[in-house]
Scaffold this active site. Structure first.
Site, short mmCIF file in Angstrom:
data_model
loop_
_atom_site.label_atom_id
_atom_site.label_comp_id
_atom_site.label_asym_id
_atom_site.label_seq_id
_atom_site.Cartn_x
_atom_site.Cartn_y
_atom_site.Cartn_z
N LEU A 35 55.19 43.96 42.40
CA LEU A 35 55.49 45.43 42.15
C LEU A 35 55.24 45.38 40.49
CD1 LEU A 35 58.11 46.58 44.34
CD2 LEU A 35 55.75 46.55 45.02
N ALA A 82 46.75 39.25 44.96
CA ALA A 82 47.50 39.64 43.78
C ALA A 82 46.89 39.12 42.57
CB ALA A 82 48.91 38.64 43.77
N GLU A 84 46.13 40.63 38.32
CA GLU A 84 45.89 41.64 37.23
C GLU A 84 44.25 41.96 37.49
OE1 GLU A 84 47.95 43.26 35.22
OE2 GLU A 84 49.86 42.36 35.81
N THR A 125 35.75 38.07 43.08
CA THR A 125 34.92 39.43 42.57
C THR A 125 33.35 38.85 41.99
OG1 THR A 125 34.60 41.01 40.86
CG2 THR A 125 36.25 39.04 40.34
N ASP A 126 32.60 39.78 42.24
CA ASP A 126 31.26 39.57 41.81
C ASP A 126 31.16 39.33 40.28
OD1 ASP A 126 31.72 42.21 41.01
OD2 ASP A 126 29.64 42.91 41.92
N GLU A 127 31.91 39.78 39.61
CA GLU A 127 32.29 39.72 38.27
C GLU A 127 32.35 38.53 37.52
OE1 GLU A 127 34.24 42.57 35.78
OE2 GLU A 127 34.61 43.86 37.37
N TYR A 152 39.09 39.30 32.08
CA TYR A 152 39.59 39.24 33.51
C TYR A 152 38.56 38.45 34.58
CZ TYR A 152 39.07 41.23 38.24
OH TYR A 152 38.70 41.62 39.65
N ALA A 154 36.88 35.91 33.58
CA ALA A 154 36.98 34.67 33.30
C ALA A 154 38.12 33.98 33.92
CB ALA A 154 37.13 34.14 31.77
N LYS A 156 39.41 35.06 36.87
CA LYS A 156 39.12 34.99 38.30
C LYS A 156 38.26 33.61 38.56
CE LYS A 156 40.04 37.42 40.92
NZ LYS A 156 41.06 37.74 42.04
N ASN A 181 32.33 46.20 43.48
CA ASN A 181 33.16 47.38 43.06
C ASN A 181 33.48 47.98 44.17
OD1 ASN A 181 32.68 47.04 40.16
ND2 ASN A 181 32.76 49.18 39.82
N ASN A 251 26.62 54.37 36.21
CA ASN A 251 27.93 55.20 35.94
C ASN A 251 27.63 56.64 35.93
OD1 ASN A 251 29.65 52.74 36.12
ND2 ASN A 251 29.68 52.54 33.84
N HIS A 278 30.55 44.83 27.60
CA HIS A 278 30.20 45.46 28.92
C HIS A 278 29.09 44.84 29.65
CE1 HIS A 278 30.60 49.83 30.67
NE2 HIS A 278 30.86 49.00 31.47
N1 LIG Z 1 39.12 46.94 42.87
C1 LIG Z 1 37.86 46.15 43.04
O1 LIG Z 1 36.95 46.90 42.93
C2 LIG Z 1 37.70 44.53 43.33
C3 LIG Z 1 36.52 44.20 43.69
C4 LIG Z 1 36.32 42.70 43.88
C5 LIG Z 1 37.70 42.13 43.67
N2 LIG Z 1 38.63 42.58 43.61
C6 LIG Z 1 39.93 41.81 43.75
O2 LIG Z 1 40.80 42.22 44.30
C7 LIG Z 1 41.97 41.80 44.51
C8 LIG Z 1 42.70 43.05 44.53
O3 LIG Z 1 42.19 44.14 43.76
P1 LIG Z 1 42.87 45.54 43.72
O4 LIG Z 1 42.05 46.36 43.10
O5 LIG Z 1 43.53 45.70 44.81
O6 LIG Z 1 44.15 45.23 42.55
P2 LIG Z 1 45.30 46.19 42.24
O7 LIG Z 1 45.43 45.97 40.77
O8 LIG Z 1 45.07 47.37 42.71
O9 LIG Z 1 46.50 45.28 42.85
C9 LIG Z 1 46.98 44.40 42.59
C10 LIG Z 1 48.36 43.82 43.04
O10 LIG Z 1 48.89 42.66 42.73
C11 LIG Z 1 50.14 42.62 42.49
N3 LIG Z 1 50.60 41.55 41.56
C12 LIG Z 1 50.14 41.52 40.17
N4 LIG Z 1 50.72 40.42 39.56
C13 LIG Z 1 51.46 39.49 40.55
C14 LIG Z 1 52.26 38.47 40.71
N5 LIG Z 1 52.43 37.77 39.49
N6 LIG Z 1 52.87 38.22 41.85
C15 LIG Z 1 52.84 39.05 42.96
N7 LIG Z 1 51.93 40.20 43.05
C16 LIG Z 1 51.43 40.49 41.76
C17 LIG Z 1 50.19 44.11 41.99
O11 LIG Z 1 51.53 44.51 41.71
C18 LIG Z 1 49.42 44.88 42.67
O12 LIG Z 1 50.10 45.48 43.84
C19 LIG Z 1 41.93 41.04 43.13
O13 LIG Z 1 42.26 39.88 43.23
C20 LIG Z 1 40.90 41.64 42.40
O14 LIG Z 1 40.11 40.59 41.43
C21 LIG Z 1 38.77 43.60 43.38
#
Ligand SMILES: NC(=O)c1ccc[n+]([C@@H]2O[C@H](COP(=O)([O-])OP(=O)(O)OC[C@H]3O[C@@H](n4cnc5c(N)ncnc54)[C@H](O)[C@@H]3O)[C@@H](O)[C@H]2O)c1
Length: 319
Positions: A35, A82, A84, A125-127, A152, A154, A156, A181, A251, A278
């Protein structure tokens, strides 16, 4: 299957939980989330009383706690969302990214190793593939080199390499998914599309980095979580699966779509100093998951965008 979902109070994890419980009556889910500022459990209200769902507030870096949860709930699979996740924050302070994204992933992999035979799906992620240039028409495949360009991505990529190593060294039955995305309801207000929607609803200018020509491939979040469930159920062990929408927009174009919905002039776009490092263009080749697992995106960008905008408008401005 008893599944430990981490980060399930975030954007994509919450959609995954709703989809998995709806789609597969044999699944039970323990949702572990620390959370952080990015979490919001309200989206999961409809399953709070479901006997197949349990929420536990905990940190994935707390290895002993994760181990205990896996034993107590007879967990058979871990799906690790989970993280950042906001690139801008990783540029300001990368330490929390290394902690959760790398140390946290390691903590979960160690749980899987100690418990033996646990399925492990890493949501990446594709990043991690870095950037394509504007005049490079290639797409990222699962064989593309990992060349992350910001802290970020790096972190992942580091996590992905750890997952791979636990497969090669310890034989943990893993998969890695790398998606483009995501957009849809319940994304945190700091991300691009919620920012554009919430500011347009208040008739404010739309801040766009640089010249707005950076290209991203956009996938509706509900299409992404369908793909993840398929990987969990049918993915070939040890494989990486790219997931993408074949839906590339600059964008500038995304901002103009939002302005058009609200009937606002494109001159509401206001260019701000570019993000450091970027990436120019991300583009995903999702042929493998389409051919191996029969996945296809089902939501067009036009449909998904309207559903997303309407969700934010109904919910009111909580940014
Ligand atoms: N959003 C995108 O476009 C996207 C695209 C590709 C991949 N991803 C990947 O998908 C996953 C989810 O992304 P999202 O956009 O839902 O992220 P988000 O930031 O919305 O959610 C992340 C969740 O992880 C929890 N969290 C963070 N640190 C934690 C810890 N140490 N222990 C337990 N919980 C923890 C946070 O409280 C949050 O609820 C990530 O791994 C991200 O890299 C995201």
């Amino acid at each position: 299957m008893n599944v430990l979902v981490t980060g399930g109070a975030g954007f994509i994890g919450s959609h995954f939980i709703l989809h998995a419980l709806e789609e597969d009556s044999s699944i039970t889910i323990v949702n572990v989330d620390r959370l952080t500022y990015a979490a919001d459990l309200s989206y999961l209200q409809e399953v709070e009383k479901d006997g197949r769902y349990l929420f536990v507030q905990a940190d994935i870096c707390d290895h002993d706690k994760m181990l205990q949860l896996v034993y107590d709930h007879h967990i058979e699979a871990i799906v690790n969302f989970a993280a950042e996740s906001h690139v801008d924050r990783s540029i300001q302070d990368s330490a929390p990214f290394l902690r959760t994204n790398i140390t946290g992933t390691h903590s979960l992999l160690e749980v899987a190793r100690k418990c033996g035979g646990i399925r492990y799906v890493q949501i990446s992620t594709d990043e991690v593939y870095g950037s394509l240039s504007f005049d490079d028409l290639r797409l990222f495949t699962e064989q593309s080199v990992l060349q992350p360009n910001n802290p970020y991505s790096a972190s992942k990529a580091g996590a992905d390499l750890l997952v791979r190593s636990y497969y090669e060294t310890h034989g943990i039955p893993v998969n890695i998914t790398r998606c483009s995305n995501n957009y849809g309801p319940h994304q945190h207000g700091e991300k691009l599309l919620p920012t554009l929607i919430q500011r347009s609803s208040r008739q404010l200018s739309l801040p766009i980095y640089g010249d707005g020509k950076n290209i991203r491939d956009w996938l509706y979040v509900k299409d992404h979580v369908r793909a993840i469930l398929l990987v969990l159920q049918k993915g070939k062990i040890g494989e990486v699966y790219n997931i993408g929408g074949t839906n590339e927009w600059t964008n500038n174009e995304v901002a103009k779509h939002v302005l058009d919905y609200f009937g606002l002039p494109h001159s509401n776009i206001s260019y701000v100093s570019d993000r450091l490092g970027h990436d120019q263009r991300y583009a995903i080749d999702a042929t493998k998951i389409q051919q191996q697992l029969g996945w296809q995106p089902q939501t067009t960008f036009a449909q998904g965008l309207v559903e997303t905008i309407e969700w934010y408008l109904e919910r009111g401005d909580k940014s």
